[in-house]
Design a protein around this motif. Structure first.
Motif, short mmCIF file in Angstrom:
data_model
loop_
_atom_site.label_atom_id
_atom_site.label_comp_id
_atom_site.label_asym_id
_atom_site.label_seq_id
_atom_site.Cartn_x
_atom_site.Cartn_y
_atom_site.Cartn_z
N SER A 1 9.67 51.19 -18.98
CA SER A 1 10.91 50.49 -19.32
C SER A 1 10.64 48.99 -19.40
CB SER A 1 11.99 50.77 -18.28
OG SER A 1 11.59 50.34 -17.00
N VAL A 2 11.54 48.29 -20.11
CA VAL A 2 11.43 46.85 -20.27
C VAL A 2 12.85 46.27 -20.30
CG1 VAL A 2 11.42 46.98 -22.80
CG2 VAL A 2 10.39 45.01 -21.64
N SER A 3 13.01 45.09 -19.76
CA SER A 3 14.31 44.43 -19.72
C SER A 3 14.62 43.82 -21.09
CB SER A 3 14.32 43.33 -18.66
OG SER A 3 14.10 43.90 -17.38
N VAL A 4 15.90 43.88 -21.47
CA VAL A 4 16.36 43.35 -22.74
C VAL A 4 17.60 42.50 -22.47
CG1 VAL A 4 17.21 43.88 -25.06
CG2 VAL A 4 15.49 45.36 -23.98
N THR A 5 17.63 41.34 -23.10
CA THR A 5 18.82 40.49 -23.05
C THR A 5 19.30 40.20 -24.46
OG1 THR A 5 17.50 38.47 -23.07
CG2 THR A 5 18.04 39.40 -20.90
N CYS A 6 20.59 40.00 -24.59
CA CYS A 6 21.16 39.66 -25.90
C CYS A 6 22.47 38.90 -25.69
CB CYS A 6 21.36 40.92 -26.75
SG CYS A 6 22.62 42.04 -26.09
N TYR A 7 22.84 38.19 -26.68
CA TYR A 7 24.13 37.49 -26.61
C TYR A 7 25.26 38.51 -26.74
CZ TYR A 7 21.46 33.19 -27.10
OH TYR A 7 20.57 32.16 -26.89
#
Length: 406
Positions: free
Chosen positions: A60-66
């Protein structure tokens, strides 16, 4: 590029983090597919945090978005959904943490999932993983059955209850796993490998109740399909209901329409087997009895034959026949001897009558020269030649006198 460092000349952690960040910054944006496992939308916050997971490899990997990026798909995307994200890798130097900054999020629709599964199905079939000759036969009566299913699930209950109802002595080695979500694939694969490694397990059942296409996706995962294909133990797929058809059904050695159907196909029914044994026993008994009756009739028929009923009768009949032939032979031989004797007597009489001896007895004599030739003419002798005169009672010598010539 490699750094020149040593224990005497190390570089600070901050420098390492800065260098890693520089390398990652040079990476461009990529499209990434995964499953959302955690979703954080704090009220009033301008950034949404989520975790994107690869269910096949438990990564798994962390994801950020507006917020405005996520709001565009907020109505159709939630935890557990599969999405495709256009994101750029970012490195947060203070914490040494890698994340993805999403610029666009697209949900993966059912149609697209089915199209990918069909493509994967064709690829695996081309490798021969679904070939009929690869499938192993199930044992007639498994002593220990491996069961992979959800904890306290209806599928587990259906398999256990139906199997024990059919054959009360059957035993199970159960592995409870997640049957949907991001943890399903690695857990199911691990459970199948563990059961396959046990020598006592005769067959493995992978069971799950019905669900949506997304819920059943773990059982179409390539990693699970290859793990089942490499099993030395026969594997039975019992996923969902009759219309459901995950890729596990194609690679398994036997497909069951439901978990209940799996129990019926793997475990024989003790009542049916008892009836079958009873039927075979009756059939064998009838066959043996028929054979005995046939042999008894043959024996009775053989014993009724005169040669067996009175074995001396044939000998006696043959003895009488031999005696008759012997008597007939004696009579015939006697007649032959009598006739031969009579013929011999007649022949003897004729020989005696024609014999020179008989002529001699009547006073005649036979003159023979010195060489034994009989004298038939006077010209055959000379004067003073000695001749032997043979008469009936003997012989004597005479001398030829010339005066006796004519």
């Amino acid at each position: 590029m490699a750094l020149n460092t040593s224990s005497d000349a190390p570089i600070p952690v901050g420098e390492v983090s800065r260098l890693i960040g520089g390398w990652i910054d040079r990476l461009g944006a990529v499209w990434v597919e995964g499953q959302i496992t955690q979703l954080s939308r704090r009220p009033g916050a301008g950034v949404v945090f989520l975790t994107l997971r690869d269910p096949s490899y438990d990564i798994s990997v962390s994801v950020t978005c507006y917020r405005q990026v996520f709001d565009a798909v907020a109505d159709v995307v939630s935890e557990g959904a599969r999405v495709v994200v256009l994101a750029k890798p970012e490195w947060y130097a203070p914490r040494g943490q890698l994340s993805l900054r999403a610029a666009e999020i697209k949900p993966v629709g059912v149609g697209e999932l089915l199209a990918r599964l069909e493509q994967l199905k064709k690829s695996l079939a081309a490798e021969g993983l679904f070939a009929a000759e690869r499938k192993k036969p199930l044992p007639f009566l498994p002593q220990l059955i491996g069961l992979v299913c959800g904890r306290a699930s209806a599928a587990e209950r259906d398999v256990l209850e139906n199997a024990r109802h059919r054959w009360p002595a059957v035993r199970f080695e159960v592995r409870n796993v997640a049957v949907q979500g991001v943890h399903a694939v690695p857990q199911v694969v691990q459970a199948v490998k563990e059961l396959d490694a046990l020598d006592d397990v005769d067959v493995i059942i992978v069971a799950r109740g019905g669900g949506s296409v997304e819920d059943l996706l773990p059982f179409s995962d390539e990693q699970l399909v290859r793990a089942v294909a490499s099993c030395r133990t026969p594997v039975v797929s019992a996923i969902g209901h009759e219309p459901d058809n995950p890729l596990l059904d194609h690679v398994a050695d036997l497909r069951a329409s439901t978990p209940t159907d799996a129990a019926k196909k793997v475990v024989p029914d003790v009542g049916e087997e008892y009836e079958r044994v009873q039927f075979l026993r009756d059939r064998a008994r009838r066959s043996v009895q028929s054979f005995i009756d046939r042999e008894e009739r043959g024996l009775a028929h053989a014993l009724a034959r005169p040669s067996i009923e009175d074995p001396h009768r044939m000998v006696d009949e043959r003895a009488d026949h031999v005696a008759s032939l012997l008597d007939r032979g004696r009579r015939t031989l006697g007649h032959l001897l009598d006739r031969a004797d009579s013929e011999l007597t007649h022949t003897h009489a004729r020989v005696v009558a024609l014999s020179p001896a008989a002529t001699l007895k009547r006073g005649y004599a036979v003159l023979q020269k010195a060489d034994g030739h009989a004298v038939r003419s006077p010209d055959e002798v000379t004067a003073e030649e000695s001749l032997r005169a043979r008469v009936a009672e003997g012989e004597f010598t005479v001398r030829v006198d010339v005066r006796d010539r004519p």
